[in-house]
Scaffold this motif. Sequence first.
Motif, PDB file in Angstrom:
ATOM      1  N   MET A  37     -10.296  55.244  65.696  1.00  0.00           N
ATOM      2  CA  MET A  37     -10.659  54.847  64.486  1.00  0.00           C
ATOM      3  C   MET A  37     -10.616  53.137  64.026  1.00  0.00           C
ATOM      4  SD  MET A  37      -7.019  55.376  62.016  1.00  0.00           S
ATOM      5  CE  MET A  37      -6.601  56.926  62.827  1.00  0.00           C
ATOM      6  N   GLY A  38     -10.364  52.589  65.220  1.00  0.00           N
ATOM      7  CA  GLY A  38     -10.611  50.988  65.359  1.00  0.00           C
ATOM      8  C   GLY A  38      -9.324  50.458  65.084  1.00  0.00           C
ATOM      9  N   ALA A  39      -8.245  51.065  65.382  1.00  0.00           N
ATOM     10  CA  ALA A  39      -6.853  50.301  65.199  1.00  0.00           C
ATOM     11  C   ALA A  39      -6.015  50.838  66.344  1.00  0.00           C
ATOM     12  CB  ALA A  39      -6.080  50.786  63.877  1.00  0.00           C
ATOM     13  N   PRO A  40      -6.344  50.236  67.654  1.00  0.00           N
ATOM     14  CA  PRO A  40      -5.529  50.678  68.725  1.00  0.00           C
ATOM     15  C   PRO A  40      -4.087  50.221  68.714  1.00  0.00           C
ATOM     16  CG  PRO A  40      -6.999  48.822  69.337  1.00  0.00           C
ATOM     17  CD  PRO A  40      -7.365  49.465  68.043  1.00  0.00           C
ATOM     18  N   ASP A  41      -3.598  49.272  67.868  1.00  0.00           N
ATOM     19  CA  ASP A  41      -2.415  48.774  67.691  1.00  0.00           C
ATOM     20  C   ASP A  41      -1.443  49.155  66.506  1.00  0.00           C
ATOM     21  OD1 ASP A  41      -0.496  46.900  68.929  1.00  0.00           O
ATOM     22  OD2 ASP A  41      -0.493  45.720  67.636  1.00  0.00           O
ATOM     23  N   ARG A  42      -2.138  50.272  65.895  1.00  0.00           N
ATOM     24  CA  ARG A  42      -1.583  50.797  64.708  1.00  0.00           C
ATOM     25  C   ARG A  42      -0.074  51.628  64.899  1.00  0.00           C
ATOM     26  NH1 ARG A  42      -2.606  55.897  61.594  1.00  0.00           N
ATOM     27  NH2 ARG A  42      -2.428  55.542  59.687  1.00  0.00           N
ATOM     28  N   VAL A  43       0.017  52.193  66.049  1.00  0.00           N
ATOM     29  CA  VAL A  43       1.407  52.793  65.997  1.00  0.00           C
ATOM     30  C   VAL A  43       2.487  51.848  66.052  1.00  0.00           C
ATOM     31  CG1 VAL A  43       2.802  54.060  68.109  1.00  0.00           C
ATOM     32  CG2 VAL A  43       0.451  54.799  67.196  1.00  0.00           C
ATOM     33  N   ARG A  44       2.153  50.583  66.891  1.00  0.00           N
ATOM     34  CA  ARG A  44       3.341  49.605  67.124  1.00  0.00           C
ATOM     35  C   ARG A  44       3.337  48.840  65.757  1.00  0.00           C
ATOM     36  NH1 ARG A  44       3.794  44.409  67.161  1.00  0.00           N
ATOM     37  NH2 ARG A  44       1.610  44.174  67.020  1.00  0.00           N
ATOM     38  N   GLN A  45       2.460  48.955  64.957  1.00  0.00           N
ATOM     39  CA  GLN A  45       2.666  47.946  63.691  1.00  0.00           C
ATOM     40  C   GLN A  45       3.387  48.878  62.690  1.00  0.00           C
ATOM     41  OE1 GLN A  45      -1.491  47.230  62.741  1.00  0.00           O
ATOM     42  NE2 GLN A  45      -1.439  45.232  63.941  1.00  0.00           N
ATOM     43  N   MET A  46       3.220  50.282  62.652  1.00  0.00           N
ATOM     44  CA  MET A  46       3.709  51.334  61.627  1.00  0.00           C
ATOM     45  C   MET A  46       5.110  51.740  62.097  1.00  0.00           C
ATOM     46  SD  MET A  46       0.176  53.364  60.287  1.00  0.00           S
ATOM     47  CE  MET A  46       1.487  54.151  59.202  1.00  0.00           C
ATOM     48  N   ALA A  47       5.351  51.860  63.419  1.00  0.00           N
ATOM     49  CA  ALA A  47       6.592  52.601  63.631  1.00  0.00           C
ATOM     50  C   ALA A  47       7.930  52.024  63.140  1.00  0.00           C
ATOM     51  CB  ALA A  47       6.714  52.405  65.250  1.00  0.00           C
ATOM     52  N   PRO A  48       7.982  50.717  62.746  1.00  0.00           N
ATOM     53  CA  PRO A  48       9.349  50.304  62.018  1.00  0.00           C
ATOM     54  C   PRO A  48       9.320  50.712  60.653  1.00  0.00           C
ATOM     55  CG  PRO A  48       8.167  48.387  63.130  1.00  0.00           C
ATOM     56  CD  PRO A  48       7.086  49.478  63.067  1.00  0.00           C
ATOM     57  N   ALA A  49       8.418  51.319  60.035  1.00  0.00           N
ATOM     58  CA  ALA A  49       8.302  51.974  58.423  1.00  0.00           C
ATOM     59  C   ALA A  49       8.766  53.334  58.622  1.00  0.00           C
ATOM     60  CB  ALA A  49       7.148  51.942  57.659  1.00  0.00           C
ATOM     61  N   ILE A  50       8.878  54.079  59.751  1.00  0.00           N
ATOM     62  CA  ILE A  50       9.269  55.301  59.850  1.00  0.00           C
ATOM     63  C   ILE A  50      10.902  55.393  59.881  1.00  0.00           C
ATOM     64  CG2 ILE A  50       9.013  57.366  61.337  1.00  0.00           C
ATOM     65  CD1 ILE A  50       6.369  56.379  60.482  1.00  0.00           C
ATOM     66  N   PRO A  51      11.383  56.394  59.221  1.00  0.00           N
ATOM     67  CA  PRO A  51      12.937  56.413  59.541  1.00  0.00           C
ATOM     68  C   PRO A  51      13.774  56.448  60.739  1.00  0.00           C
ATOM     69  CG  PRO A  51      12.339  57.592  57.367  1.00  0.00           C
ATOM     70  CD  PRO A  51      11.091  57.228  58.198  1.00  0.00           C
ATOM     71  N   LEU A  52      12.924  57.368  61.582  1.00  0.00           N
ATOM     72  CA  LEU A  52      13.161  57.409  62.851  1.00  0.00           C
ATOM     73  C   LEU A  52      12.752  56.224  63.942  1.00  0.00           C
ATOM     74  CD1 LEU A  52      12.910  61.391  63.838  1.00  0.00           C
ATOM     75  CD2 LEU A  52      15.008  59.915  63.083  1.00  0.00           C
ATOM     76  N   ARG A  53      12.329  55.314  63.226  1.00  0.00           N
ATOM     77  CA  ARG A  53      11.851  54.091  64.013  1.00  0.00           C
ATOM     78  C   ARG A  53      10.795  54.107  65.185  1.00  0.00           C
ATOM     79  NH1 ARG A  53      13.208  52.625  59.728  1.00  0.00           N
ATOM     80  NH2 ARG A  53      14.680  50.997  59.256  1.00  0.00           N
ATOM     81  N   ARG A  54       9.912  55.296  65.261  1.00  0.00           N
ATOM     82  CA  ARG A  54       9.169  55.490  66.427  1.00  0.00           C
ATOM     83  C   ARG A  54       7.938  56.503  65.872  1.00  0.00           C
ATOM     84  NH1 ARG A  54       9.296  60.411  68.946  1.00  0.00           N
ATOM     85  NH2 ARG A  54      11.358  61.577  68.621  1.00  0.00           N
TER      86      ARG A  54
END
Length: 246
Positions: free
Chosen positions: A196-213
């Motif tokens: 979808m054109g966002a290869p770094d999306r996982v790293r950027q969004m992980a801190p907002a997840i309660p389990l932090r990953r």
Amino acid sequence: MSRPVTVVTGGSRGIGAAACLRLAADGHDVAVGYVRDEAAAEAVAAGVREAGGRAVTVRADTSAEADVDRLFDVAESTLGPVTGLVNNAAVTGPLGRLADSDTTDLRRVLDVNLLGALLCARRAAQLMTARGNGVIVNVSSGAATLGSPGEYVHYAATKAGIDALTVGLSKELGPDGVRVNAVAPGLVDTEMHAAMGAPDRVRQMAPAIPLRRAGRAEEIAAAIAWLMSPDASYTTGAVLRVAGGR
């Protein structure tokens, strides 16, 4: 007893591939549906066989009725009566605001994610109700309730449709002995983000997840496998959120 025969759409990568391998380990024979990458689908099929299952790969665009019919026909003629469906095939289109989206992208997302799921569920229902048993697991998304503003509102809307499909179809098919449930993954580390054109999306969004990953595809596959198993024999109409708390 004969082994369950399960059709998995979008089975060549990500959650679909993990589901194929987990189901094979749990005793299923698997029809691996895919739309483009034949080599990847064959690799998944090889993994199914290594786990002790039979496998067949079928190229099928789930938004095309003829392809869906062929997918199920090949599964039945090669592996035997279909007892399960993992309705997983989906696309997102490019990330961005709805106001900036292209109509062609919107149509493709709707056609694959919603029409395709309906076509596959309909074909599975036709086969399963005639036999008095079967299991359908739809792959939804946490986006269905979050809305995904600024990313893919259109994708979220199709996944909300999947939730409605799950609830309605479970009530429709329950009297026929067919269970229908859904898994709603959150952020999962798969190839979809790069697509979808966002290869770094996982790293950027992980801190907002309660389990932090981010989740792993295998964790979503485990939830799918449980819903398809006899352990979930009294579970139908459920949308199981597997999203790290988000």
